[in-house]
Design a protein around this motif. Structure first.
Motif, mmCIF file in Angstrom:
data_model
loop_
_atom_site.group_PDB
_atom_site.id
_atom_site.type_symbol
_atom_site.label_atom_id
_atom_site.label_comp_id
_atom_site.label_asym_id
_atom_site.label_seq_id
_atom_site.Cartn_x
_atom_site.Cartn_y
_atom_site.Cartn_z
ATOM 1 N N GLY A 168 0.820 -1.219 0.000
ATOM 2 C CA GLY A 168 0.000 0.000 0.000
ATOM 3 C C GLY A 168 0.842 1.252 0.000
ATOM 4 O O GLY A 168 0.624 2.168 -0.815
ATOM 5 N N VAL A 169 1.820 1.329 0.896
ATOM 6 C CA VAL A 169 2.636 2.542 0.938
ATOM 7 C C VAL A 169 3.590 2.593 -0.261
ATOM 8 O O VAL A 169 4.013 3.676 -0.680
ATOM 9 C CB VAL A 169 3.398 2.713 2.282
ATOM 10 N N GLY A 170 3.885 1.433 -0.848
ATOM 11 C CA GLY A 170 4.656 1.413 -2.096
ATOM 12 C C GLY A 170 3.875 2.099 -3.211
ATOM 13 O O GLY A 170 4.410 2.916 -3.962
ATOM 14 N N ALA A 171 2.579 1.768 -3.284
ATOM 15 C CA ALA A 171 1.725 2.410 -4.279
ATOM 16 C C ALA A 171 1.661 3.912 -4.022
ATOM 17 O O ALA A 171 1.698 4.723 -4.958
ATOM 18 C CB ALA A 171 0.322 1.805 -4.243
ATOM 19 N N LEU A 172 1.600 4.289 -2.760
ATOM 20 C CA LEU A 172 1.562 5.716 -2.421
ATOM 21 C C LEU A 172 2.847 6.421 -2.852
ATOM 22 O O LEU A 172 2.808 7.506 -3.450
ATOM 23 C CB LEU A 172 1.355 5.889 -0.901
ATOM 24 N N GLY A 173 3.984 5.781 -2.579
ATOM 25 C CA GLY A 173 5.264 6.362 -2.966
ATOM 26 C C GLY A 173 5.340 6.571 -4.472
ATOM 27 O O GLY A 173 5.751 7.638 -4.954
ATOM 28 N N MET A 174 4.880 5.585 -5.228
ATOM 29 C CA MET A 174 4.849 5.670 -6.695
ATOM 30 C C MET A 174 3.955 6.812 -7.160
ATOM 31 O O MET A 174 4.307 7.591 -8.036
ATOM 32 C CB MET A 174 4.264 4.377 -7.268
ATOM 33 N N HIS A 175 2.761 6.856 -6.572
ATOM 34 C CA HIS A 175 1.770 7.871 -6.938
ATOM 35 C C HIS A 175 2.355 9.268 -6.753
ATOM 36 O O HIS A 175 2.177 10.142 -7.590
ATOM 37 C CB HIS A 175 0.549 7.682 -6.034
ATOM 38 N N LEU A 176 3.083 9.438 -5.655
ATOM 39 C CA LEU A 176 3.609 10.768 -5.367
ATOM 40 C C LEU A 176 4.918 11.046 -6.099
ATOM 41 O O LEU A 176 5.267 12.198 -6.324
ATOM 42 C CB LEU A 176 3.780 10.954 -3.854
ATOM 43 N N TYR A 177 5.625 9.999 -6.497
ATOM 44 C CA TYR A 177 6.842 10.174 -7.301
ATOM 45 C C TYR A 177 6.493 10.942 -8.581
ATOM 46 O O TYR A 177 7.247 11.783 -9.062
ATOM 47 C CB TYR A 177 7.449 8.804 -7.629
ATOM 48 N N HIS A 178 5.324 10.648 -9.146
ATOM 49 C CA HIS A 178 4.858 11.435 -10.287
ATOM 50 C C HIS A 178 3.981 12.601 -9.822
ATOM 51 O O HIS A 178 4.091 13.720 -10.321
ATOM 52 C CB HIS A 178 4.065 10.559 -11.265
ATOM 53 N N GLY A 179 3.096 12.309 -8.852
ATOM 54 C CA GLY A 179 2.050 13.264 -8.485
ATOM 55 C C GLY A 179 2.552 14.587 -7.934
ATOM 56 O O GLY A 179 1.991 15.633 -8.228
#
Ligand code: HEM
Ligand code: SF4
Ligand code: FES
Lengths: 226, 249
Positions: A168-179
């Motif tokens: 879950g927090v991996g997905a969050l990190g990815m999302h914010l890496y672009h976001g």
């Protein structure tokens, strides 16, 4: 007011809503991650912190007053973010009814190309996370916020919860890496001189949030925190 | 050199269309990509077949009409290069090349590799006029333009309206094109009087044409033969938000 509504009718307006609500979410996850690290202060420190979140501002405001203000802001932000995400995704998917036999990307990052799926993963994770650690689903001897520390330890003693959490927090990190970079671009706060700065901030945010959040389950699972 | 081509053939906007395989024989490496297609077409004509329809005019990278997706890349994927400027020396003898038209709802295929890019014209039209005095032109030096703005406006004005940005975008978004047009006027003093109404009208038209939204992926700028930078999109976003704050509808 009329201008705000006509703004939302445009794709750029919807994106602006995503960027502002995303920014609220970004601020929240930073504070949440820093708060979580109090687990390393031991049971007393952590439970005191959980208690503090409920009494902050009291007696100026009712007990849990500020907590509810923040919860309502966050809930509104999540609803707006997801509503705009679904509306934009439908527009985007309708824009190319017939695809290519062969299309190659020159520079698109994995994070940018999977924003929607990452967002969906985060949504599912938020639902699980609230049901689990806020409402106690699947936690033996759940004692609400009074035993916040013990709840966390009980949760992460089970490897399944550790895996779900890190995913879950991996997905969050990815999302914010672009976001994070993207939100400055969307709000028009980017230009040739700031591009590297926002790119760097986004990379750093994605990595540090992932590591900071993951530290807790890893520490519990390896017995560092018990 | 000899090449195998898989080319999209489609009679008219209504028909289904399909890939057809052709052999391109005796191609000279110094030929341009369009000259290679000319050779193939010459043979098709000699055999009494319908030649492959593709759009072209200047053949020197300035008219923007020669768009096609070549092996997965709009214009073939070489930096700052249109399909007409692409040389056959980038390919090897025996290569297989897939050639397709731009794919976007707003760019319907007319025939084979030709798409209708009128949506771009309508976006430009929606932008309207700039206010200018008639009569004798005033002395050029009375309108001062900072060097940086002049350069940035020139860079944005280099857009040839080819549509590669739309073709490359995973969302088939026309933001880079629209933003380039908005930036090149918005950066100059002559563009100021209508700056905010222009951005509102052009964005409205862009959305109406059925292009997708922007997720800031950046494939547009990477595919652009004129290397229009991504920051023009941030500029357009800013202008639109300011326009709405000013109450422009
Ligand atoms: C804590 C949770 C979340 C945070 C902090 C967050 C943050 C962000 C940020 C900063 C952006 C960039 C906005 C921009 O480009 O202007 C973004 C975009 C996006 N988010 Fe989220 N988000 C979260 C949850 C979600 C969820 C639950 C979903 C979907 C169910 C989602 C779907 C999307 C999509 C689809 C985009 C791309 C929008 C576009 O570019 O058109 N996000 N998010
Ligand atoms: S922005 Fe670049 S890719 Fe898009 S139409 Fe203009 S020249 Fe072509
Ligand atoms: S034919 Fe004019 S740009 Fe290629």
């Amino acid at each position: 007011m009329a201008a705000a509504l006509t703004l939302y009718r445009t794709t750029i307006g919807k994106k602006a809503v995503m960027a502002i609500t995303g920014f609220i979410g970004y601020g929240f996850v930073i504070l949440h991650m820093l708060g979580n690290l109090k687990i390393f202060e031991g049971a007393e420190g952590f439970n005191e912190y959980a208690h503090f979140l409920r009494t902050v501002g009291y007696p100026l405001v009712p007990e849990r007053g500020l907590l509810w203000v923040v919860r309502i802001i966050l809930l509104t932000a999540v609803i707006l973010h997801i509503t705009a995400a679904i509306q934009l995704t439908r527009i985007d998917w309708a824009s190319r009814p017939k695809g290519y036999r062969q299309i190659r990307r020159k520079q698109a990052t994995f994070a940018a190309m999977t924003l929607r799926w990452g967002g969906l993963a985060i949504f599912l994770f938020i639902v699980y996370h609230l049901a689990h650690l806020t409402f106690g689903l699947g936690i033996p001897n759940f004692g609400g916020h009074e035993t916040a520390y013990q709840n966390v330890v009980a949760s992460f003693s089970n490897p399944i919860n550790v895996v779900i959490y890190i995913a879950g927090v991996g997905a969050l990190g990815m999302h914010l890496y672009h976001g994070v970079w993207s939100m400055f671009q969307t709000l028009g706060l980017n230009g040739p001189r700031t591009d590297g700065l926002w790119r760097g901030l986004a990379t750093l945010s994605g990595i540090l949030l992932f590591l900071g959040f993951s530290a807790v389950p890893v520490a519990v699972f390896t017995g560092l925190v018990r | 050199m000899n090449l195998t081509l898989h080319v999209w053939r489609q009679k008219n906007p209504q028909s289904e269309g399909r890939f057809v395989t052709y052999q391109a024989k005796n191609i000279i490496p110094d030929m341009s990509f369009l000259e290679m297609l000319d050779v193939v077409n010459q043979e098709l004509i000699m055999n009494g077949e319908e030649p492959i329809a593709f759009e072209h005019d200047c053949r020197e990278g300035i008219c923007g009409s020669c768009g096609m997706v070549i092996n997965g890349y709009p214009h073939g994927g070489h930096r700052g290069t249109t399909a007409c400027q692409l040389h056959m020396r980038h390919f090897k003898d025996g290569d297989t090349i897939t050639i397709e038209p731009w794919r976007a709802r707003a760019f319907p295929v007319m025939k084979d590799l030709i798409v209708d890019r009128s949506a771009f014209d309508r976006i430009i039209q929606a932008g309207g006029f700039i206010s200018a005095n008639t009569g004798a032109a005033q002395d050029a030096n009375t309108i001062l333009v900072p060097k940086q703005n002049a350069e940035a406006a020139m860079d944005a004005a280099a857009c040839i309206g080819c549509g590669a940005c739309v073709a490359a975008c995973p969302n088939a978004s026309a933001m880079l094109f629209t933003a380039a047009k908005i930036a090149h006027l918005g950066l100059l003093p002559q563009g100021q009087p209508e700056r905010y109404t222009r951005v509102v009208r052009m964005v409205e038209q862009m959305d109406k044409e059925g292009f997708g939204g922007c997720t800031n992926i950046g494939e547009c700028a990477a595919a652009c033969p004129k290397e229009i930078p991504l920051d023009v999109i941030a500029r357009m976003n800013r202008d639109l938000l300011v326009a709405k704050l000013k109450g422009v509808n």
